[in-house]
Write a protein that holds these residues in place. Structure first.
Motif, PDB file in Angstrom:
ATOM      1  N   THR A  64      30.520 -42.217  72.844  1.00 23.51           N
ATOM      2  CA  THR A  64      31.619 -41.703  73.659  1.00 23.51           C
ATOM      3  C   THR A  64      32.043 -40.318  73.196  1.00 23.51           C
ATOM      4  OG1 THR A  64      32.388 -43.956  74.084  1.00 23.51           O
ATOM      5  CG2 THR A  64      33.968 -42.171  74.465  1.00 23.51           C
ATOM      6  N   VAL A  65      32.177 -40.146  71.884  1.00 27.59           N
ATOM      7  CA  VAL A  65      32.567 -38.835  71.347  1.00 27.59           C
ATOM      8  C   VAL A  65      31.512 -37.782  71.672  1.00 27.59           C
ATOM      9  CG1 VAL A  65      32.971 -37.547  69.216  1.00 27.59           C
ATOM     10  CG2 VAL A  65      34.048 -39.770  69.535  1.00 27.59           C
ATOM     11  N   ILE A  66      30.248 -38.117  71.467  1.00 26.73           N
ATOM     12  CA  ILE A  66      29.161 -37.175  71.750  1.00 26.73           C
ATOM     13  C   ILE A  66      29.129 -36.814  73.235  1.00 26.73           C
ATOM     14  CG2 ILE A  66      26.644 -36.936  71.836  1.00 26.73           C
ATOM     15  CD1 ILE A  66      26.618 -38.602  69.188  1.00 26.73           C
ATOM     16  N   LEU A  67      29.272 -37.801  74.091  1.00 25.46           N
ATOM     17  CA  LEU A  67      29.262 -37.551  75.535  1.00 25.46           C
ATOM     18  C   LEU A  67      30.429 -36.660  75.947  1.00 25.46           C
ATOM     19  CD1 LEU A  67      27.878 -38.120  78.255  1.00 25.46           C
ATOM     20  CD2 LEU A  67      29.332 -40.143  78.453  1.00 25.46           C
ATOM     21  N   CYS A  68      31.610 -36.951  75.441  1.00 24.14           N
ATOM     22  CA  CYS A  68      32.784 -36.130  75.772  1.00 24.14           C
ATOM     23  C   CYS A  68      32.624 -34.700  75.270  1.00 24.14           C
ATOM     24  CB  CYS A  68      34.054 -36.749  75.194  1.00 24.14           C
ATOM     25  SG  CYS A  68      34.604 -38.222  76.058  1.00 24.14           S
ATOM     26  N   MET A  69      32.133 -34.537  74.060  1.00 24.47           N
ATOM     27  CA  MET A  69      31.941 -33.190  73.515  1.00 24.47           C
ATOM     28  C   MET A  69      30.877 -32.423  74.290  1.00 24.47           C
ATOM     29  SD  MET A  69      34.156 -32.958  71.103  1.00 24.47           S
ATOM     30  CE  MET A  69      33.712 -31.710  69.940  1.00 24.47           C
ATOM     31  N   ALA A  70      29.876 -33.117  74.797  1.00 25.30           N
ATOM     32  CA  ALA A  70      28.815 -32.467  75.570  1.00 25.30           C
ATOM     33  C   ALA A  70      29.277 -32.109  76.982  1.00 25.30           C
ATOM     34  CB  ALA A  70      27.586 -33.366  75.631  1.00 25.30           C
ATOM     35  N   LEU A  71      30.130 -32.925  77.576  1.00 23.07           N
ATOM     36  CA  LEU A  71      30.577 -32.688  78.950  1.00 23.07           C
ATOM     37  C   LEU A  71      31.718 -31.682  79.070  1.00 23.07           C
ATOM     38  CD1 LEU A  71      30.584 -36.279  80.496  1.00 23.07           C
ATOM     39  CD2 LEU A  71      29.014 -34.411  81.004  1.00 23.07           C
ATOM     40  N   LEU A  72      32.507 -31.533  78.026  1.00 23.11           N
ATOM     41  CA  LEU A  72      33.717 -30.707  78.128  1.00 23.11           C
ATOM     42  C   LEU A  72      33.446 -29.242  78.490  1.00 23.11           C
ATOM     43  CD1 LEU A  72      36.720 -31.067  78.028  1.00 23.11           C
ATOM     44  CD2 LEU A  72      36.654 -30.739  75.567  1.00 23.11           C
ATOM     45  N   PRO A  73      32.545 -28.516  77.824  1.00 24.24           N
ATOM     46  CA  PRO A  73      32.318 -27.118  78.220  1.00 24.24           C
ATOM     47  C   PRO A  73      31.783 -26.947  79.653  1.00 24.24           C
ATOM     48  CG  PRO A  73      31.494 -27.481  76.001  1.00 24.24           C
ATOM     49  CD  PRO A  73      31.842 -28.828  76.566  1.00 24.24           C
ATOM     50  N   PRO A  74      30.792 -27.729  80.091  1.00 27.83           N
ATOM     51  CA  PRO A  74      30.352 -27.544  81.483  1.00 27.83           C
ATOM     52  C   PRO A  74      31.449 -27.846  82.507  1.00 27.83           C
ATOM     53  CG  PRO A  74      28.748 -28.859  80.277  1.00 27.83           C
ATOM     54  CD  PRO A  74      29.930 -28.679  79.393  1.00 27.83           C
ATOM     55  N   ILE A  75      32.260 -28.841  82.243  1.00 29.79           N
ATOM     56  CA  ILE A  75      33.335 -29.175  83.178  1.00 29.79           C
ATOM     57  C   ILE A  75      34.379 -28.061  83.198  1.00 29.79           C
ATOM     58  CG2 ILE A  75      35.258 -30.757  83.581  1.00 29.79           C
ATOM     59  CD1 ILE A  75      33.363 -33.019  82.706  1.00 29.79           C
ATOM     60  N   LYS A  76      34.712 -27.527  82.028  1.00 30.72           N
ATOM     61  CA  LYS A  76      35.663 -26.413  81.992  1.00 30.72           C
ATOM     62  C   LYS A  76      35.081 -25.206  82.719  1.00 30.72           C
ATOM     63  CE  LYS A  76      38.627 -23.602  79.114  1.00 30.72           C
ATOM     64  NZ  LYS A  76      39.235 -23.418  77.791  1.00 30.72           N
ATOM     65  N   GLY A  77      33.809 -24.934  82.522  1.00 35.16           N
ATOM     66  CA  GLY A  77      33.163 -23.821  83.210  1.00 35.16           C
ATOM     67  C   GLY A  77      33.191 -23.987  84.713  1.00 35.16           C
ATOM     68  N   ALA A  78      32.927 -25.201  85.186  1.00 38.21           N
ATOM     69  CA  ALA A  78      32.961 -25.461  86.627  1.00 38.21           C
ATOM     70  C   ALA A  78      34.371 -25.258  87.179  1.00 38.21           C
ATOM     71  CB  ALA A  78      32.468 -26.877  86.923  1.00 38.21           C
ATOM     72  N   LEU A  79      35.385 -25.644  86.428  1.00 38.64           N
ATOM     73  CA  LEU A  79      36.758 -25.463  86.888  1.00 38.64           C
ATOM     74  C   LEU A  79      37.168 -23.994  86.887  1.00 38.64           C
ATOM     75  CD1 LEU A  79      38.395 -28.599  85.321  1.00 38.64           C
ATOM     76  CD2 LEU A  79      38.210 -28.063  87.729  1.00 38.64           C
ATOM     77  N   VAL A  80      36.695 -23.228  85.915  1.00 38.55           N
ATOM     78  CA  VAL A  80      36.955 -21.785  85.928  1.00 38.55           C
ATOM     79  C   VAL A  80      36.265 -21.162  87.145  1.00 38.55           C
ATOM     80  CG1 VAL A  80      36.556 -19.608  84.707  1.00 38.55           C
ATOM     81  CG2 VAL A  80      37.355 -21.598  83.445  1.00 38.55           C
TER      82      VAL A  80
END
Length: 146
Positions: free
Chosen positions: A103-119
């Motif tokens: 769960t931690v690895i998945l969240c850490m991997a998904l956070l930058p792409p999701i933030k980039g998509a929102l920007v």
């Protein structure tokens, strides 16, 4: 200025395509040109694109990236957890040893792409200062004759 006169005294803003901008942000690229880096660190957005000069410092992603990250990772981890429990029924310590790091690895991997998509979404929708002074509608109504 880019745009087209509508006959109503304003110039309509040029349309920015949402999906390409979000896809560029998803891959960590500038939502405007798709060439420059979006992040200078793990989650720190560049102040401006090195390729096109687009200012990026005024984005306001705030709590949305963690929210969507938790939402997506929960929809991935929970069904897998249920399947493992149903078909294998391991001890609780095995669940903890398996699912917490995943769960931690998945969240850490998904956070930058999701933030980039929102920007990228904010840029495409001209939110939080991404419109710029040159892109705002301008009153071009003729002045009354004297």
């Amino acid at each position: 200025m880019t745009g087209e006169y509508t006959g109503t005294g304003t110039i309509q803003q040029t349309h920015r395509r949402v999906w390409p901008a979000m896809r560029r942000g998803l891959f960590g690229k500038c939502p405007s040109c798709g060439e420059g880096r979006l992040f200078r660190a793990y989650l720190k957005v560049e102040d401006e694109c090195a390729s096109c000069g687009q200012e990026l410092h005024h984005h306001r992603a705030d709590d949305a990236p963690p929210y969507f990250t938790i939402f997506i990772s929960g929809h991935i981890i929970i069904p897998l957890m249920i399947l493992v429990e149903r078909f294998w029924a391991p001890a609780l310590w095995i669940h903890m040893a398996l699912w917490l790091p995943l769960t931690v690895i998945l969240c850490m991997a998904l956070l930058p792409p999701i933030k980039g998509a929102l920007v990228g979404l904010q840029w495409a929708l001209r939110m939080h200062g991404f419109a710029g002074e040159d892109d705002d509608p301008v009153n071009v109504a003729p002045t009354p004759a004297a």
